[in-house]
Design a protein around this motif. Structure first.
Motif, PDB file in Angstrom:
ATOM      1  N   HIS A 243      13.443  45.005   8.899  1.00  0.00           N
ATOM      2  CA  HIS A 243      14.883  45.102   8.535  1.00  0.00           C
ATOM      3  C   HIS A 243      15.359  46.372   8.251  1.00  0.00           C
ATOM      4  CE1 HIS A 243      13.842  40.910   7.882  1.00  0.00           C
ATOM      5  NE2 HIS A 243      15.035  40.665   8.211  1.00  0.00           N
ATOM      6  N   GLU A 267      14.087  41.026  13.923  1.00  0.00           N
ATOM      7  CA  GLU A 267      15.349  41.543  13.279  1.00  0.00           C
ATOM      8  C   GLU A 267      15.684  42.951  13.388  1.00  0.00           C
ATOM      9  OE1 GLU A 267      17.643  39.560  12.222  1.00  0.00           O
ATOM     10  OE2 GLU A 267      17.190  38.818  10.134  1.00  0.00           O
ATOM     11  N   TRP A 291       9.567  37.585  14.549  1.00  0.00           N
ATOM     12  CA  TRP A 291       8.206  37.512  13.954  1.00  0.00           C
ATOM     13  C   TRP A 291       7.022  36.458  14.202  1.00  0.00           C
ATOM     14  CZ3 TRP A 291       6.495  33.951  10.274  1.00  0.00           C
ATOM     15  CH2 TRP A 291       7.188  33.088   9.896  1.00  0.00           C
ATOM     16  N   ASN A 310       9.645  42.242   5.456  1.00  0.00           N
ATOM     17  CA  ASN A 310       9.313  40.813   6.252  1.00  0.00           C
ATOM     18  C   ASN A 310       9.552  40.660   7.511  1.00  0.00           C
ATOM     19  OD1 ASN A 310      11.885  41.220   4.686  1.00  0.00           O
ATOM     20  ND2 ASN A 310      12.279  39.207   5.091  1.00  0.00           N
ATOM     21  N   CYS A 311       8.930  40.021   8.242  1.00  0.00           N
ATOM     22  CA  CYS A 311       7.825  38.828   8.013  1.00  0.00           C
ATOM     23  C   CYS A 311       6.252  39.332   8.570  1.00  0.00           C
ATOM     24  CB  CYS A 311       8.249  37.758   8.539  1.00  0.00           C
ATOM     25  SG  CYS A 311       9.490  36.740   7.517  1.00  0.00           S
ATOM     26  N   CYS A 399      17.334  32.205   9.324  1.00  0.00           N
ATOM     27  CA  CYS A 399      16.056  32.626   9.693  1.00  0.00           C
ATOM     28  C   CYS A 399      15.265  31.702  10.274  1.00  0.00           C
ATOM     29  CB  CYS A 399      15.339  33.490   8.493  1.00  0.00           C
ATOM     30  SG  CYS A 399      15.754  32.698   7.068  1.00  0.00           S
ATOM     31  N   ASP A 400      14.318  32.248  11.043  1.00  0.00           N
ATOM     32  CA  ASP A 400      13.552  31.260  11.884  1.00  0.00           C
ATOM     33  C   ASP A 400      12.253  31.071  11.419  1.00  0.00           C
ATOM     34  OD1 ASP A 400      13.106  29.330  13.793  1.00  0.00           O
ATOM     35  OD2 ASP A 400      13.102  31.060  15.619  1.00  0.00           O
ATOM     36  N   ALA A 426      20.351  37.009  12.570  1.00  0.00           N
ATOM     37  CA  ALA A 426      18.946  36.705  11.979  1.00  0.00           C
ATOM     38  C   ALA A 426      18.233  36.303  12.885  1.00  0.00           C
ATOM     39  CB  ALA A 426      19.236  35.795  10.866  1.00  0.00           C
ATOM     40  N   CYS A 427      17.054  36.279  12.759  1.00  0.00           N
ATOM     41  CA  CYS A 427      16.056  36.008  13.592  1.00  0.00           C
ATOM     42  C   CYS A 427      16.084  34.523  14.223  1.00  0.00           C
ATOM     43  CB  CYS A 427      14.521  36.285  13.093  1.00  0.00           C
ATOM     44  SG  CYS A 427      14.224  35.252  11.703  1.00  0.00           S
ATOM     45  N   CYS A 452      19.936  39.092   9.525  1.00  0.00           N
ATOM     46  CA  CYS A 452      20.264  38.243   8.569  1.00  0.00           C
ATOM     47  C   CYS A 452      21.039  38.995   7.407  1.00  0.00           C
ATOM     48  CB  CYS A 452      18.967  37.277   7.731  1.00  0.00           C
ATOM     49  SG  CYS A 452      17.886  38.644   7.053  1.00  0.00           S
ATOM     50  N   TYR A 485      14.397  29.415   6.416  1.00  0.00           N
ATOM     51  CA  TYR A 485      13.187  29.793   6.135  1.00  0.00           C
ATOM     52  C   TYR A 485      12.688  30.102   4.999  1.00  0.00           C
ATOM     53  CZ  TYR A 485       8.556  31.671   7.011  1.00  0.00           C
ATOM     54  OH  TYR A 485       7.088  31.840   6.835  1.00  0.00           O
ATOM     55  N   GLU A 486      12.989  31.294   4.761  1.00  0.00           N
ATOM     56  CA  GLU A 486      12.793  31.883   3.327  1.00  0.00           C
ATOM     57  C   GLU A 486      13.704  32.057   2.314  1.00  0.00           C
ATOM     58  OE1 GLU A 486      13.973  34.991   3.307  1.00  0.00           O
ATOM     59  OE2 GLU A 486      14.480  35.060   5.442  1.00  0.00           O
ATOM     60  N   LYS A 488      15.722  34.736   1.571  1.00  0.00           N
ATOM     61  CA  LYS A 488      17.173  35.288   1.862  1.00  0.00           C
ATOM     62  C   LYS A 488      18.052  34.287   2.447  1.00  0.00           C
ATOM     63  CE  LYS A 488      15.987  39.980   3.685  1.00  0.00           C
ATOM     64  NZ  LYS A 488      15.582  40.736   4.598  1.00  0.00           N
TER      65      LYS A 488
END
Ligand code: FS2
Ligand code: SF4
Length: 544
Positions: A243, A267, A291, A310-311, A399-400, A426-427, A452, A485-486, A488
């Protein structure tokens, strides 16, 4: 080990033997121990502020140490060993300074007197001994709220670190992080108090994201609509993932005139739309998707690969020698580019590898519809809504992850009626980013707001539209259909809640760390709901 901080957690409840992400028992213990050490440092930092002691070196370290525990960021045990030792040594020196200034320097919490073991094996044993998540509270609901807050803080630290790299910091962020990390050493607080602590995390994150937006746009200009090729140009190549815009800028500077083309992955795609980045003629296109497809796509890339944040996933033998890390991302055995940001090893690898032997055309995608661009055509958008040319806006993104079941989002976007717009970021967008959805009165139906990291931009668009229509954001013809996903994503969700945004649809599954009672609180207050089995169901409900 026990970790359930991300969406892909084993069996939807918790990773106990090895993380689905690749994190092993030892690393999980080190992350728990670092979090424990950061709680100790936070207790002292809170007292330091009461007697006027603020130390920016410690504050910046705190962001990094907390960000490092985010899913898929750093897998290198040696670095965690260093961070643990640094957290304790900062705690000790700060304690001395606070005591000298007449502040409180003695605490009941074990975190404030923790002494790290002498070597990695001893640290791992200490981390295991903590049973960190269970120690947060015996009460399931209070533990759940503390986990929400802790994961939110990890996301907040990530965004704040990105902003700080671009020279944007704010004391309120550090104050919140220390207070919340210190508060989590207590148990048995009233439920409402912990709900407040979690929402405050979201509120603080709005500031962090505003700073990050300012850092990005003041340094690199406002994104403008930009067509990005998905194919390749003959020549040597470097792929940049993560990012971090500053890392990209430095890489572009260091590769100028070397006959190497720079490609983005995941991203990094929206970086093509920043004037101060797109001005480099060797900043060429986007390779692959995001990712979760790295293991499939990286072996196909004929150049060097640089991870900025990340990721990261375990690099396969087929491409591991081509991968480099920098910043907080890390994987044992990979070459890590330190804070001098000398990318010479990455450049040497790119020159050694074959690169693309011929041009290829795989079409293109549009990016760069951040707040400045979208609000620049606000009159057109408002007119289109009033004339009913635009019926509804959907914000589809987030996020994915890699788990099956995420096709919901692809299908959703495919089924959105022609008179509706799709904003994305975002992804999560890589499920549909190359779909040709056409336009409404010259405005593309699919608008990529950015990373993101650009969630602030999407919030500003919504707030401005609400202002133009003289209504509440919740009364706009806008629905949020988010993937998470995570961590963030956790903090962005908390930010949306803190803004009072309701009716968010969240998928593909709800977080394992939300207890049934806490879920009820969220449903009652924010009408937050899981995505339906099928996009058709959600579309029918939303569009009535
Ligand atoms: Fe995507 Fe991964 Fe952006 Fe998340 S590249 S899921 O950590 O930060 O979104
Ligand atoms: Fe499991 Fe996610 Fe934790 Fe990794 S970060 S160990 S996948 S819950």
């Amino acid at each position: 080990m026990f970790c359930n901080q991300c969406e892909q957690t084993a069996k939807g409840s918790g990773c106990t033997k090895i993380g689905v992400c690749g994190k092993n028992d030892d690393l999980a213990s080190l992350q728990d121990l670092l979090t424990h050490a950061m709680q100790g440092l936070s207790l002292v930092a809170v007292e330091g502020r009461k007697v006027g002691i603020v130390d920016n070196e410690i504050d910046r370290f705190a962001l990094e140490a907390i960000f490092a525990c985010l899913t898929n960021v750093d897998f290198d045990p040696q670095r965690f060993q260093q961070w643990i030792s640094k957290a304790v040594s900062f705690r000790e020196t700060l304690t001395t300074r606070v005591a000298a200034a007449g502040g409180k320097s003695e605490f009941d919490a074990k975190a404030a007197s923790f002494t790290p073991g002498a070597n990695l094996a001893a640290l791992i044993a200490q981390g295991k001994e903590l049973d960190f998540i269970n120690s947060l509270d015996d009460n399931e609901d209070l533990r759940s709220l503390k986990q929400i807050t802790l994961y939110g803080i990890r996301g907040l630290a990530a965004y704040s670190d990105h902003a700080a790299i671009l020279g944007k910091e704010n004391e309120s962020i550090y104050t919140y992080i220390y207070q919340a990390m210190a508060e989590m050493t207590n148990t048995g607080q009233p439920l409402n108090e912990l709900v407040g602590l979690a929402l405050k995390c979201g509120e603080t994150n709005l500031k962090a994201m505003e700073l990050l937006d300012a850092g990005n746009t003041e340094t690199y200009g406002h994104p403008t609509p930009t067509e990005v090729p998905l194919g390749a140009k003959a020549g040597k190549a470097i792929l940049i993932s993560g990012h971090d815009l500053r890392d990209l800028e430095l890489l572009l500077q260091q590769t100028e005139g070397k006959g190497i083309n720079i490609y983005t992955h995941g991203e990094m795609l929206p970086c093509h739309s920043y004037p101060e980045l797109k001005k480099y003629s060797h900043f060429y296109g986007h390779f692959g998707t995001a990712w979760q497809n790295q293991a499939k796509e990286f072996p196909e890339f004929p150049g060097a690969i640089l991870f900025t944040t990340n990721c990261i996933q375990k690099p396969a033998e087929t491409y591991k020698d081509n991968v480099f890390t920098t910043g907080l991302v890390g994987w044992p055995g990979l070459v890590h580019i330190g804070s001098d940001k000398d990318f010479s090893p990455v450049i040497a690898k790119a020159l050694e590898l074959p690169g693309f032997t011929a041009d290829s055309d795989k079409g293109s995608v549009l990016t760069g519809f951040a707040r400045n661009t979208v609000l620049g055509v606000a009159d057109k958008v408002i007119e289109a809504v009033k004339s009913k040319a635009i019926r509804h806006f959907f914000l589809v993104g987030g996020c994915d992850g890699a788990k099956p079941g995420r096709n919901y989002y692809t299908n959703f976007v495919e089924k959105v009626p022609q008179d509706c717009m799709v904003l994305t970021l975002a992804c999560g967008k890589f499920r549909f980013f190359d779909k040709k959805l056409g336009d409404i009165g010259g405005i593309p139906r699919l608008l990529d707001v950015g990373q993101c990291n650009d969630a602030y931009s999407a919030i500003q668009i919504a707030v401005a539209l609400a202002g133009a229509f003289e209504c509440d954001v919740n009364d706009l013809p806008l629905s949020l259909v988010l993937s998470w996903y995570e961590q963030k994503a956790v903090v962005i969700l908390l930010t949306l809640f803190s803004l009072g945004i309701k009716d968010i649809r969240l998928g593909p599954s709800l977080p394992a760390f939300i207890s049934p009672n806490v879920l009820n609180v969220l449903v009652e207050n924010f009408a937050c709901k899981p995505v339906a089995e099928t996009p058709e169901e959600d579309l029918a409900t939303i569009l009535g």
